[in-house]
Design an enzyme around this catalytic site. Structure first.
Site: not given
Ligand code: CMP
Length: 134
Positions: A50, A58, A92, A103, A113, A116, A127
């Site tokens: 990430y 976050f 998301t 989701r 959530n 991914h 990735e």
């Molecule tokens: P993911 O697709 O795994 O990529 C980044 C993760 O950050 C996302 O899913 C969410 O679970 C988490 N996240 C938490 N807050 C935010 C936000 N404001 N915007 C985007 N992702 C977020």
């Protein structure tokens, strides 16, 4: 075109015992699961994955969550796999995810959530290489 995308079943979904249900959805959607492993991420592996979010507020809680238990990392192959997988996952934020998406059905919050998925062909390549090599 035939594409590959990276899927992660996150610690919340693994803890809920829905790996099989999520795999069934992938298979019903026509994906082939071409690589798969269950792993426990550590700070370095989750943080590197990430890295693009490093400056986001976050980031720290994201890395904490992603290291809180095992995840299932898979490579899904199919026609238009990147977009198709994103459609299966839903938005998301589960509060905004369409009915019947992963989701909507398994996630509880934007942080927890459930899944991914790569957001583009370029991130899919990066990735997949990150977890499975070239
Ligand atoms: P993911 O697709 O795994 O990529 C980044 C993760 O950050 C996302 O899913 C969410 O679970 C988490 N996240 C938490 N807050 C935010 C936000 N404001 N915007 C985007 N992702 C977020």
């Amino acid at each position: 075109a035939l594409e590959r995308t990276l899927s992660i079943i996150k610690p919340d979904a693994v803890a809920k015992n829905v790996i099989g249900e999520i795999y069934t959805r992938f298979e019903r959607a026509g994906f082939k699961i071409v690589e798969a492993k269950m792993i426990q991420l550590d700070d370095e592996l989750a943080g590197g994955f990430y890295a693009e979010h490093k400056e986001r507020p976050f980031y720290k809680s994201l890395v904490e969550f992603m290291t809180s238990g095992p995840v299932v990392v898979s490579v899904l192959e199919g026609e238009g796999a990147v977009l198709k997988h994103r459609e299966l996952m839903g938005a998301t934020n589960p509060a905004e995810a369409a009915t019947g998406t992963l989701r909507a059905d398994y996630a509880v919050s934007i942080d927890n959530n459930a899944v991914h998925g790569s957001d583009s062909l370029e991130s899919a390549a990066r990735e997949i290489a990150y977890f499975f090599g070239e």
